[in-house]
Write a protein that holds these residues in place. Structure first.
Motif, PDB file in Angstrom:
ATOM      1  N   ALA A  98      -3.406  -0.337  -5.800  1.00 10.17           N
ATOM      2  CA  ALA A  98      -4.362  -1.350  -5.330  1.00 10.17           C
ATOM      3  C   ALA A  98      -5.150  -0.829  -4.120  1.00 10.17           C
ATOM      4  O   ALA A  98      -6.380  -0.972  -4.045  1.00 10.17           O
ATOM      5  CB  ALA A  98      -3.620  -2.640  -4.981  1.00 10.17           C
ATOM      6  N   GLY A  99      -4.444  -0.204  -3.171  1.00  9.59           N
ATOM      7  CA  GLY A  99      -5.115   0.316  -1.976  1.00  9.59           C
ATOM      8  C   GLY A  99      -6.067   1.452  -2.315  1.00  9.59           C
ATOM      9  O   GLY A  99      -7.151   1.572  -1.737  1.00  9.59           O
ATOM     10  N   GLU A 100      -5.661   2.256  -3.294  1.00  7.43           N
ATOM     11  CA  GLU A 100      -6.503   3.375  -3.727  1.00  7.43           C
ATOM     12  C   GLU A 100      -7.801   2.843  -4.342  1.00  7.43           C
ATOM     13  O   GLU A 100      -8.892   3.383  -4.094  1.00  7.43           O
ATOM     14  CB  GLU A 100      -5.705   4.161  -4.776  1.00  7.43           C
ATOM     15  N   ALA A 101      -7.699   1.773  -5.137  1.00 13.56           N
ATOM     16  CA  ALA A 101      -8.889   1.167  -5.746  1.00 13.56           C
ATOM     17  C   ALA A 101      -9.826   0.660  -4.643  1.00 13.56           C
ATOM     18  O   ALA A 101     -11.045   0.868  -4.697  1.00 13.56           O
ATOM     19  CB  ALA A 101      -8.477   0.032  -6.680  1.00 13.56           C
ATOM     20  N   LEU A 102      -9.245   0.018  -3.620  1.00  9.15           N
ATOM     21  CA  LEU A 102     -10.065  -0.477  -2.495  1.00  9.15           C
ATOM     22  C   LEU A 102     -10.695   0.686  -1.735  1.00  9.15           C
ATOM     23  O   LEU A 102     -11.863   0.624  -1.333  1.00  9.15           O
ATOM     24  CB  LEU A 102      -9.202  -1.322  -1.549  1.00  9.15           C
ATOM     25  N   ASP A 103      -9.932   1.771  -1.560  1.00  9.68           N
ATOM     26  CA  ASP A 103     -10.455   2.949  -0.842  1.00  9.68           C
ATOM     27  C   ASP A 103     -11.613   3.590  -1.617  1.00  9.68           C
ATOM     28  O   ASP A 103     -12.633   3.974  -1.032  1.00  9.68           O
ATOM     29  CB  ASP A 103      -9.342   3.980  -0.622  1.00  9.68           C
ATOM     30  N   VAL A 125     -13.495  -3.438   3.379  1.00 11.44           N
ATOM     31  CA  VAL A 125     -13.845  -4.325   2.250  1.00 11.44           C
ATOM     32  C   VAL A 125     -13.503  -5.766   2.639  1.00 11.44           C
ATOM     33  O   VAL A 125     -14.280  -6.696   2.394  1.00 11.44           O
ATOM     34  CB  VAL A 125     -13.101  -3.902   0.952  1.00 11.44           C
ATOM     35  N   GLU A 126     -12.352  -5.935   3.278  1.00 10.63           N
ATOM     36  CA  GLU A 126     -11.949  -7.292   3.687  1.00 10.63           C
ATOM     37  C   GLU A 126     -12.993  -7.901   4.627  1.00 10.63           C
ATOM     38  O   GLU A 126     -13.372  -9.063   4.485  1.00 10.63           O
ATOM     39  CB  GLU A 126     -10.575  -7.254   4.365  1.00 10.63           C
ATOM     40  N   LYS A 127     -13.474  -7.099   5.562  1.00 11.14           N
ATOM     41  CA  LYS A 127     -14.454  -7.596   6.541  1.00 11.14           C
ATOM     42  C   LYS A 127     -15.758  -7.992   5.843  1.00 11.14           C
ATOM     43  O   LYS A 127     -16.295  -9.084   6.062  1.00 11.14           O
ATOM     44  CB  LYS A 127     -14.704  -6.506   7.586  1.00 11.14           C
ATOM     45  N   GLY A 152       0.631  -1.407   2.973  1.00 10.20           N
ATOM     46  CA  GLY A 152      -0.618  -1.541   3.724  1.00 10.20           C
ATOM     47  C   GLY A 152      -1.548  -2.632   3.219  1.00 10.20           C
ATOM     48  O   GLY A 152      -2.201  -3.325   4.018  1.00 10.20           O
ATOM     49  N   VAL A 153      -1.620  -2.831   1.896  1.00 12.18           N
ATOM     50  CA  VAL A 153      -2.540  -3.833   1.331  1.00 12.18           C
ATOM     51  C   VAL A 153      -2.092  -5.252   1.727  1.00 12.18           C
ATOM     52  O   VAL A 153      -2.908  -6.181   1.761  1.00 12.18           O
ATOM     53  CB  VAL A 153      -2.654  -3.668  -0.211  1.00 12.18           C
ATOM     54  N   ALA A 154      -0.811  -5.400   2.055  1.00  9.73           N
ATOM     55  CA  ALA A 154      -0.301  -6.706   2.483  1.00  9.73           C
ATOM     56  C   ALA A 154      -0.833  -7.111   3.862  1.00  9.73           C
ATOM     57  O   ALA A 154      -0.572  -8.215   4.334  1.00  9.73           O
ATOM     58  CB  ALA A 154       1.224  -6.712   2.476  1.00  9.73           C
ATOM     59  N   PHE A 198       4.034  -3.908  10.480  1.00  5.66           N
ATOM     60  CA  PHE A 198       5.193  -3.515   9.686  1.00  5.66           C
ATOM     61  C   PHE A 198       4.904  -3.518   8.185  1.00  5.66           C
ATOM     62  O   PHE A 198       5.766  -3.194   7.378  1.00  5.66           O
ATOM     63  CB  PHE A 198       6.399  -4.404  10.016  1.00  5.66           C
ATOM     64  N   CYS A 199       3.664  -3.925   7.811  1.00  7.90           N
ATOM     65  CA  CYS A 199       3.213  -3.729   6.422  1.00  7.90           C
ATOM     66  C   CYS A 199       2.667  -2.313   6.310  1.00  7.90           C
ATOM     67  O   CYS A 199       2.874  -1.622   5.322  1.00  7.90           O
ATOM     68  CB  CYS A 199       2.109  -4.726   6.061  1.00  7.90           C
ATOM     69  N   ALA A 200       1.942  -1.889   7.347  1.00  2.22           N
ATOM     70  CA  ALA A 200       1.425  -0.518   7.390  1.00  2.22           C
ATOM     71  C   ALA A 200       2.595   0.451   7.610  1.00  2.22           C
ATOM     72  O   ALA A 200       3.723   0.024   7.870  1.00  2.22           O
ATOM     73  CB  ALA A 200       0.416  -0.404   8.522  1.00  2.22           C
TER      74      ALA A 200
HETATM   75  O1  KG4 Z   1       1.301   1.543   3.279  1.00  4.71           O
HETATM   76  P1  KG4 Z   1       0.074   2.236   3.772  1.00  4.71           P
HETATM   77  O2  KG4 Z   1      -0.241   2.131   5.237  1.00  4.71           O
HETATM   78  O3  KG4 Z   1       0.122   3.764   3.394  1.00  4.71           O
HETATM   79  C1  KG4 Z   1       0.622   4.177   2.145  1.00  4.71           C
HETATM   80  O4  KG4 Z   1       1.856   4.187   1.977  1.00  4.71           O
HETATM   81  O5  KG4 Z   1      -0.249   4.424   1.262  1.00  4.71           O
HETATM   82  O6  KG4 Z   1      -1.177   1.683   2.927  1.00  4.71           O
HETATM   83  C2  KG4 Z   1      -2.466   2.160   3.118  1.00  4.71           C
HETATM   84  C3  KG4 Z   1      -3.398   1.377   2.196  1.00  4.71           C
HETATM   85  C4  KG4 Z   1      -4.823   1.934   2.160  1.00  4.71           C
HETATM   86  O7  KG4 Z   1      -5.226   2.064   0.800  1.00  4.71           O
HETATM   87  C5  KG4 Z   1      -5.642   0.864   2.861  1.00  4.71           C
HETATM   88  O8  KG4 Z   1      -6.977   0.743   2.370  1.00  4.71           O
HETATM   89  C6  KG4 Z   1      -4.842  -0.391   2.555  1.00  4.71           C
HETATM   90  O9  KG4 Z   1      -3.505   0.015   2.646  1.00  4.71           O
HETATM   91  N1  KG4 Z   1      -5.102  -1.461   3.532  1.00  4.71           N
HETATM   92  C7  KG4 Z   1      -5.640  -2.651   3.211  1.00  4.71           C
HETATM   93  C8  KG4 Z   1      -5.824  -3.351   4.430  1.00  4.71           C
HETATM   94  N2  KG4 Z   1      -5.365  -2.568   5.451  1.00  4.71           N
HETATM   95  C9  KG4 Z   1      -4.930  -1.404   4.866  1.00  4.71           C
HETATM   96  N3  KG4 Z   1      -5.995  -3.163   2.021  1.00  4.71           N
HETATM   97  C10 KG4 Z   1      -6.538  -4.393   2.021  1.00  4.71           C
HETATM   98  N4  KG4 Z   1      -6.772  -5.115   3.146  1.00  4.71           N
HETATM   99  C11 KG4 Z   1      -6.427  -4.639   4.359  1.00  4.71           C
HETATM  100  N5  KG4 Z   1      -6.657  -5.359   5.464  1.00  4.71           N
END
Ligand code: KG4
Ligand code: ZN
Length: 343
Positions: A164-169, A185-187, A274-276, A303-305
């Motif tokens: 999911a995060g990769e798709a957003l990136d 994207v969120e902003k 991170g997406v959380a 702690f999600c990141a």
């Molecule tokens: O867990 P993480 O910090 O690193 C990995 O284990 O990959 O996750 C990073 C991901 C990135 O794709 C980033 O775009 C996403 O989390 N991310 C978010 C937000 N903050 C970080 N996705 C959606 N909304 C956010 N606010």
């Protein structure tokens, strides 16, 4: 006794000292500014930056906690999944410390650690109750688990292509919004309408797997066919596209999480990775869980990141069982499914 956790799997170097779920000290150094101009993480740059940071951060947390290496029960390190050169930095550093001062090194799985992050006292007001469903959505992973105990996980679903995060990136890169994509994207989505573009809701019929690559392609076609690249960065059309793209991802994640809850005897759900950090995802999942009358445990965004505390927490659980204590010959595991990391 406290455990020192070290994390260097991607673009954040982190160290923390944790004892029984309480954080005694923590430090994180982000590499975002180094990778931003390339629109993504450059592995070689990541490894070098981890090398420069790891000793400093370790020293900082030991000093803050007022401890020395001899006071530690063990050193917990992310063994995988992640970038191999990046992972090796913390693994080899931990091995060196262990050789010099004695505490054993335990290797933990990064995705499993995300799913346990809400147990940290500082992360979530109340700890989760087993068994729970965990959705871990990050830059590299999108997985649904039934978590029966700290070291007992069942995989319910995972992404078949992009995370999911990769798709957003990748979407953010297409729009020239920079890296990482999720927060930008969120902003942008905040001023857009999620219903403006009818994007697909890719759900895999069998099981609880995910697929985001078709959605990403659909958004790119729309962007190119409608010549959206000619618009100003603050145009409402782009905000609408961002809101629609984010909305599709949030809906798919929430739908599978709710299905997982209905199909299992889970007490409630954990949202992590991170997406959380995403406000819309947190809100949508919270509403869905409230409708089911089930508790939701979501760690504070830090702690999600990626963080060192979740690595130390899981390491302490593994040390208690003597699970995956690393020898000097142990290697990084760049691809390491959670199912292979369990006792
Ligand atoms: O867990 P993480 O910090 O690193 C990995 O284990 O990959 O996750 C990073 C991901 C990135 O794709 C980033 O775009 C996403 O989390 N991310 C978010 C937000 N903050 C970080 N996705 C959606 N909304 C956010 N606010
Ligand atoms: Zn992560």
């Amino acid at each position: 006794m406290p455990v020192l956790g070290l994390e260097s799997s991607c673009d954040e170097t982190a160290a923390a000292i944790v004892e029984d779920g309480r954080i005694l000290a923590e430090a994180v150094r982000s590499q975002l500014d180094l990778h931003q101009k390339y629109g993504g993480v450059v592995p070689e740059i990541a490894s070098r930056a981890h090398l420069e940071a790891v000793e400093d951060l370790t020293q900082t947390v030991l000093t803050t906690a007022g401890l020395s290496l001899k006071d530690l029960e063990g050193l917990s390190v992310t063994q995988g999944p992640g970038l191999v050169g990046a992972l090796l930095v913390a693994i080899n550093f931990a091995k060196g410390l262990s050789l010099a001062s004695g505490p054993p090194v335990v290797g933990v799985n990064h995705v499993q650690a995300h799913a346990l992050a809400p147990f940290l006292y500082e992360a979530t007001p109340n700890p989760p109750q087993f068994p729970y469903v965990a959705l871990v959505a990050s830059g590299g992973h999108t997985s649904l688990f039934l978590v029966e105990d700290f070291l007992k996980f069942q995989v319910l679903g995972q992404t078949l292509d992009d995370a999911a995060g990769e798709a957003l990136d990748k979407f953010a890169k297409l729009l020239g919004l920079g890296y990482p994509g999720g927060p930008v994207v969120e902003k942008l989505a905040q001023s857009g309408l999620a219903k403006a573009f009818a994007l697909a809701r890719p759900l895999i019929k069998e099981g609880l797997n995910f697929s985001f690559s078709g959605l990403k392609t659909q958004a790119r076609r729309l962007y190119e066919d409608q010549r959206l690249e000619t618009l100003a960065a603050d145009s409402p059309e782009l905000a609408n596209l961002a809101a629609s793209f984010q909305g599709a991802i949030v809906e798919v994640l929430t739908t599978n999480l709710v299905s997982a809850l209905k199909q299992t005897k889970a007490t409630g759900a954990v949202l992590a990775g991170g997406v959380a950090c995403n406000g819309s995802l947190r809100e949508t999942v919270a509403k869905a869980l409230a409708a089911l009358d089930k508790p939701l445990w979501v760690p504070k965004p830090a702690f999600c990141a990626d963080n060192g505390a979740m690595i130390a927490f899981l390491g302490q659980k593994q040390l208690a069982q003597g699970h995956n204590i690393l020898s000097l010959a142990a290697e990084a595991r760049p691809r390491w499914p959670v199912s292979d990391a369990l006792p």
